[in-house]
Motif scaffolding. Structure first.
Motif, PDB file in Angstrom:
ATOM      1  N   ARG A 255     -56.103  63.517  -2.709  1.00 26.19           N
ATOM      2  CA  ARG A 255     -55.467  62.805  -1.652  1.00 26.19           C
ATOM      3  C   ARG A 255     -56.532  62.437  -0.649  1.00 26.19           C
ATOM      4  NH1 ARG A 255     -50.255  67.161  -0.757  1.00 26.19           N
ATOM      5  NH2 ARG A 255     -49.203  66.325  -2.551  1.00 26.19           N
ATOM      6  N   TYR A 256     -57.370  63.384  -0.372  1.00 28.40           N
ATOM      7  CA  TYR A 256     -58.802  62.785   0.515  1.00 28.40           C
ATOM      8  C   TYR A 256     -59.437  61.674  -0.206  1.00 28.40           C
ATOM      9  CZ  TYR A 256     -63.355  63.128   2.503  1.00 28.40           C
ATOM     10  OH  TYR A 256     -64.378  62.908   3.214  1.00 28.40           O
ATOM     11  N   CYS A 257     -59.439  61.699  -1.709  1.00 20.24           N
ATOM     12  CA  CYS A 257     -60.384  60.513  -2.136  1.00 20.24           C
ATOM     13  C   CYS A 257     -59.853  59.302  -2.338  1.00 20.24           C
ATOM     14  CB  CYS A 257     -60.711  61.131  -3.491  1.00 20.24           C
ATOM     15  SG  CYS A 257     -62.037  62.274  -3.619  1.00 20.24           S
ATOM     16  N   VAL A 258     -58.147  59.335  -2.288  1.00 17.70           N
ATOM     17  CA  VAL A 258     -57.610  58.329  -2.279  1.00 17.70           C
ATOM     18  C   VAL A 258     -57.549  57.672  -1.088  1.00 17.70           C
ATOM     19  CG1 VAL A 258     -55.191  57.295  -2.474  1.00 17.70           C
ATOM     20  CG2 VAL A 258     -55.970  58.794  -4.107  1.00 17.70           C
ATOM     21  N   GLU A 259     -57.449  58.317   0.088  1.00 15.17           N
ATOM     22  CA  GLU A 259     -57.637  57.912   1.395  1.00 15.17           C
ATOM     23  C   GLU A 259     -58.934  57.242   1.676  1.00 15.17           C
ATOM     24  OE1 GLU A 259     -56.524  60.879   4.326  1.00 15.17           O
ATOM     25  OE2 GLU A 259     -57.398  59.555   5.943  1.00 15.17           O
ATOM     26  N   LYS A 260     -59.988  57.881   1.103  1.00 20.61           N
ATOM     27  CA  LYS A 260     -61.396  57.357   1.349  1.00 20.61           C
ATOM     28  C   LYS A 260     -61.966  56.397   0.505  1.00 20.61           C
ATOM     29  CE  LYS A 260     -62.019  60.241   5.019  1.00 20.61           C
ATOM     30  NZ  LYS A 260     -62.271  59.503   6.428  1.00 20.61           N
ATOM     31  N   GLY A 261     -61.140  56.286  -0.560  1.00 23.56           N
ATOM     32  CA  GLY A 261     -61.500  55.312  -1.598  1.00 23.56           C
ATOM     33  C   GLY A 261     -62.760  55.810  -2.480  1.00 23.56           C
ATOM     34  N   LEU A 262     -62.843  57.197  -2.518  1.00 24.05           N
ATOM     35  CA  LEU A 262     -63.913  57.905  -3.342  1.00 24.05           C
ATOM     36  C   LEU A 262     -63.560  58.285  -4.727  1.00 24.05           C
ATOM     37  CD1 LEU A 262     -65.203  60.306  -1.018  1.00 24.05           C
ATOM     38  CD2 LEU A 262     -66.509  58.380  -1.525  1.00 24.05           C
ATOM     39  N   PRO A 263     -64.444  58.229  -6.063  1.00 28.35           N
ATOM     40  CA  PRO A 263     -64.041  58.581  -7.070  1.00 28.35           C
ATOM     41  C   PRO A 263     -64.229  60.358  -7.043  1.00 28.35           C
ATOM     42  CG  PRO A 263     -66.194  57.640  -7.217  1.00 28.35           C
ATOM     43  CD  PRO A 263     -65.832  57.622  -5.858  1.00 28.35           C
ATOM     44  N   LEU A 264     -63.306  60.878  -7.943  1.00 27.81           N
ATOM     45  CA  LEU A 264     -63.207  62.256  -7.927  1.00 27.81           C
ATOM     46  C   LEU A 264     -63.229  62.723  -9.695  1.00 27.81           C
ATOM     47  CD1 LEU A 264     -62.420  65.212  -6.958  1.00 27.81           C
ATOM     48  CD2 LEU A 264     -59.936  64.529  -7.247  1.00 27.81           C
ATOM     49  N   LEU A 265     -63.878  63.870  -9.784  1.00 32.78           N
ATOM     50  CA  LEU A 265     -64.023  64.287 -11.193  1.00 32.78           C
ATOM     51  C   LEU A 265     -63.375  65.674 -11.260  1.00 32.78           C
ATOM     52  CD1 LEU A 265     -65.309  63.306 -14.359  1.00 32.78           C
ATOM     53  CD2 LEU A 265     -66.648  65.396 -13.719  1.00 32.78           C
ATOM     54  N   VAL A 266     -62.378  65.956 -11.842  1.00 34.00           N
ATOM     55  CA  VAL A 266     -61.815  67.126 -12.132  1.00 34.00           C
ATOM     56  C   VAL A 266     -62.202  67.813 -13.423  1.00 34.00           C
ATOM     57  CG1 VAL A 266     -59.645  68.686 -11.954  1.00 34.00           C
ATOM     58  CG2 VAL A 266     -59.878  66.440 -10.725  1.00 34.00           C
ATOM     59  N   ALA A 267     -63.288  68.867 -13.431  1.00 29.08           N
ATOM     60  CA  ALA A 267     -63.659  69.457 -14.663  1.00 29.08           C
ATOM     61  C   ALA A 267     -63.264  70.866 -14.797  1.00 29.08           C
ATOM     62  CB  ALA A 267     -65.157  69.160 -14.931  1.00 29.08           C
ATOM     63  N   GLY A 268     -62.950  71.399 -15.808  1.00 25.61           N
ATOM     64  CA  GLY A 268     -62.844  73.038 -16.051  1.00 25.61           C
ATOM     65  C   GLY A 268     -61.707  73.396 -15.563  1.00 25.61           C
ATOM     66  N   GLY A 269     -61.139  74.638 -15.675  1.00 19.37           N
ATOM     67  CA  GLY A 269     -60.328  75.151 -14.933  1.00 19.37           C
ATOM     68  C   GLY A 269     -59.018  75.125 -15.433  1.00 19.37           C
ATOM     69  N   PHE A 270     -58.532  74.308 -16.357  1.00 17.23           N
ATOM     70  CA  PHE A 270     -57.178  73.928 -16.563  1.00 17.23           C
ATOM     71  C   PHE A 270     -56.842  75.311 -17.342  1.00 17.23           C
ATOM     72  CE2 PHE A 270     -56.902  69.879 -15.286  1.00 17.23           C
ATOM     73  CZ  PHE A 270     -57.949  69.248 -15.404  1.00 17.23           C
ATOM     74  N   ASP A 271     -55.718  75.937 -17.116  1.00 20.98           N
ATOM     75  CA  ASP A 271     -55.315  77.023 -17.895  1.00 20.98           C
ATOM     76  C   ASP A 271     -56.363  77.868 -18.069  1.00 20.98           C
ATOM     77  OD1 ASP A 271     -52.626  75.381 -19.476  1.00 20.98           O
ATOM     78  OD2 ASP A 271     -52.573  76.425 -17.790  1.00 20.98           O
ATOM     79  N   ALA A 272     -57.384  77.826 -17.182  1.00 19.14           N
ATOM     80  CA  ALA A 272     -58.508  78.884 -17.308  1.00 19.14           C
ATOM     81  C   ALA A 272     -59.203  78.739 -18.557  1.00 19.14           C
ATOM     82  CB  ALA A 272     -58.070  80.194 -16.995  1.00 19.14           C
ATOM     83  N   HIS A 273     -59.028  77.647 -19.330  1.00 22.96           N
ATOM     84  CA  HIS A 273     -60.154  77.639 -20.550  1.00 22.96           C
ATOM     85  C   HIS A 273     -60.904  76.596 -20.038  1.00 22.96           C
ATOM     86  CE1 HIS A 273     -58.854  74.061 -22.477  1.00 22.96           C
ATOM     87  NE2 HIS A 273     -57.631  73.854 -22.025  1.00 22.96           N
TER      88      HIS A 273
END
Lengths: 385, 310
Positions: A255-273
């Motif tokens: 939500r912060y990145c959409v507001e600021k127009g910044l790219p976000l990478l989400v890595a790791g952590g899904f279902d703890a694998h």
């Protein structure tokens, strides 16, 4: 005769780039094979032009080689409609030929020494000296906020520093624990008990050529003010924070990145694998974390797993350092592609690496036009402007 | 369990235990108490609780030799040390240079040091229990390598050496390994770029490097058949750290699979090799089955081992 603008081209000393293999078939077809990407280019040319390819070792200028070509052609008494210079210009435009000193014109000797092989790789992708140079410069200037320096975040940091990123905001509230030896890429048993953010900062300063860092020993909580936490000068955020939960921290950052127009990478952590291929969120181009959440809510409707009898299973999840390395590498490749001019479209979707047979399971997720966060991106963009 | 008898419930538990879905509380607590609980929990997907610690002990005590400590070799070594392996033989005659830092685990402070010394330091930063035998020399021929390996007696060998060429060093390793029934992993370096995933060879069980050559010759790209290659000496080829990360992660995973020595978790790279495509983020594989004409079947290997021991 080479004249005008061509004078400059004629004075260049060009050579066949190291990352391109050249094969010649009996019917005078030349196959250029780009080793790093496996791209291919086939050209049907005259036998004399094929001979010329062996002259391209950077020892003579285009003008000198053109004179040699003409002398050879007249000795062979052959009528050569093909222009040597046109041929060379074409190969130069395709990134098959490069100037011998192209890296030294753009970078200092220490940078050339460290990144020459990487610049050769970038040439394969970007296909021109200028674009390959620009890609490395974008990497060196990009300021990344890395949230979470654990099983995946630490491996990402290590690779990012290796390829030239040097400006970081490093966020992690925890200290280095003995069990981190099994998963943290910058673990040092002598540093057990020290804050991870400071260990990471020390690592960056020991490796990067011109490091600029801020270490922040605070958590990213639901009520954290993101800008107060990381500052307003970030170009890219990477989220690997799995506490309280990667989904929750990602929605907050997204939500912060959409507001600021910044790219976000989400890595790791899904279902703890640890072998997620990560997902990149580029406001206006890709779905945001709310779109992902809505997608899964819809897709998994009616699918109700029973609650697990063990309430806190965080120490029960398995992982291998090699899977962390794979996940981190896939994430860093996405960042390189994002910054590259020829890296292709930004991927939209999620995927994971399956250990059993080393297969990749991925699926696409589209932007949700009804998304309350990014559905009306144009309006958000106008507001930001 | 309405109406279920004790024996039925007991049988169900046995099946779930065998399939790794349940574990005794005592095993869970024992796993929880170790530093390597994540690795143990991962292995717990493949090994029933009763076999779990024995599998990890086999892994921990495996003596792995890494031939060539460049980008892929150095990354593979540290991933194995993080996983709990404690015995390493590292072989490389080069020193760390600035140009290595964009893709290897070496630090700026390592520049000028022998690579084997720098790797040793990296492994000791992970664990003081690690034992590293450093061989600071470049292996130049099959005899030299045979002598070295005969003395060091590794349980698994990882080939990351591309000098004089990966083909040649793999051939030397294959000769030694076929005679001694030692498994090996070929990591990186094929075709001079770093996103290839080499095959794993268990002598007498899977295809060897020579089997793969027979198949690869048959599969040779038709568009390049009958063509000559332009000779280009002293080339400086492209590389990128995350591609090294991917190749090394699969090499390390293969070593783990070999180290646990069990059909429950067999190598995934037997009889094939793979490639990771930077542009598409996809993995693809080529099947390289055992070739009877190669002479590396279980029977051939048995004969060689028996001749060797006479």
């Amino acid at each position: 005769m080479i004249c005008g603008d061509d004078d400059q081209f004629g004075s260049l000393r060009l050579w066949l780039r190291d990352g391109v293999d050249v094969y010649i078939s009996p019917d005078d077809v030349v196959h250029f094979v780009f080793l790093s990407t496996r791209k291919r280019l086939r050209l049907k040319v005259t036998p004399l032009l094929i001979e010329c390819l062996e002259w391209l070792d950077g020892s003579a200028s285009v003008m000198e080689l053109d004179a040699r070509y003409k002398a050879q052609a007249s000795r062979l008494d052959s009528k050569h409609p093909s222009s040597f210079v046109d041929f060379i210009q074409y190969l130069y435009g395709k990134g098959i030929l490069v100037r011998k000193d192209w890296m030294h014109n753009a970078f200092c000797p220490e940078q050339v020494e460290r990144y020459s092989r990487q610049l050769n790789f970038f040439l394969d992708i970007e296909e021109s000296e200028a674009a390959a140079t620009a890609l490395l410069k974008r990497i060196m200037n990009c300021r990344i906020a890395l949230i979470g320096i654990g099983a995946v975040g630490s491996w990402i940091l290590r690779e990012l520093v290796q390829i030239g990123f040097q400006r970081f905001i490093l966020v992690d509230p925890k200290t280095l624990k003995p069990a981190d030896r099994t998963r943290n890429a910058i673990f040092d048993h002598l540093l057990i008990g020290e804050p991870k953010a400071l260990v990471a900062e020390r690592f960056v300063h020991s490796q990067a050529l011109e490091p600029e860092t801020r270490a922040i020993q605070s958590p990213l909580d639901i009520d954290t003010n993101v800008e107060e936490l990381i500052g307003a000068d970030t170009d890219l955020i990477i989220n690997t924070a799995d506490e309280p939960y990667i989904g929750a921290t990602s929605i907050k950052l997204s939500r912060y990145c959409v507001e600021k127009g910044l790219p976000l990478l989400v890595a790791g952590g899904f279902d703890a694998h640890l072998a997620s291929l990560s997902e990149i969120i580029v406001p206006g181009q890709t779905p945001c974390s709310d779109c992902y959440a809505m997608h899964f809510e819809e897709t998994l409707r009616g699918w109700k797993p029973i609650s697990h009898p063990i309430v806190d299973r965080r120490r029960g999840f398995g992982g291998l350092p090699s899977l962390s390395a794979f996940a981190a590498s896939a994430a860093v490749l996405k960042i390189v592609r994002l910054l590259s001019e020829n890296g292709g479209d930004v991927e939209q979707g999620r995927g994971e690496f399956l250990f059993d047979q080393y297969s990749i399971d991925s699926f696409k997720v589209e932007r949700n036009p009804e998304c309350p966060t990014c559905g009306d991106f144009e309006r958000l963009q106008a507001r930001a402007d | 369990m309405h109406g279920a008898s004790v024996s039925l419930v007991s049988h169900l538990m046995e099946v779930l235990h065998e399939r790794c879905a349940v574990e005794p509380r005592a095993v869970r607590d024992a796993v929880d108490a170790t530093e390597h609980y994540r690795v143990l929990n991962f292995l717990g997907d493949y090994f029933p609780a009763a076999e779990l610690f024995a599998a990890f002990e086999r892994l921990r005590s495996t003596r792995v030799a890494i031939l060539g400590c460049g980008a892929v070799g150095s990354w593979t070594a540290v991933q194995l040390a993080h996983s709990g392996l404690e015995n390493f033989i590292v072989i490389d005659g080069d020193q760390v240079e600035e140009s290595n830092l964009n893709r290897s685990i070496f630090l700026h402070e390592d520049i000028g040091q022998p690579k084997v010394k720098a790797i040793s330091s990296a492994l000791h930063r992970i664990s003081q229990r690690v034992r590293v035998r450093r061989v600071n020399e470049n292996v130049c021929d099959a005899d030299g390598l045979r002598a070295l390996l005969s003395e060091a007696r590794p349980d698994v060998i990882v080939n990351c050496a591309d000098e004089p060429s990966v083909d040649l060093t793999s051939e030397w390793i294959n000769e030694y390994c076929q005679d001694r029934r030692v498994p090996y992993v070929i990591a990186g370096g094929y075709n001079l770029h770093l996103s290839l995933i080499g095959m794993t060879v268990s002598p007498g069980v899977s295809a060897c490097i020579n089997c793969s050559r027979i198949t690869l010759d048959e599969l040779e790209d038709e568009s390049l058949q009958g063509v000559r290659r332009l000779w280009r000496p002293k080339r400086n080829l492209g590389s990128l750290s995350p591609l090294t990360g991917i190749t090394s992660s699969l090499a390390a995973s293969e070593v783990l699979r070999l180290a646990v020595k069990s059909d429950r978790l067999r190598p995934a790279m037997w009889n094939r090799r793979g490639e990771f495509n930077f542009l598409t983020n996809e993995l693809s594989f080529v099947d390289l089955p055992p070739r009877p004409e190669c002479g590396c079947t279980a029977e051939d290997v048995r004969d060689r081992v028996s001749n060797n021991s006479q």
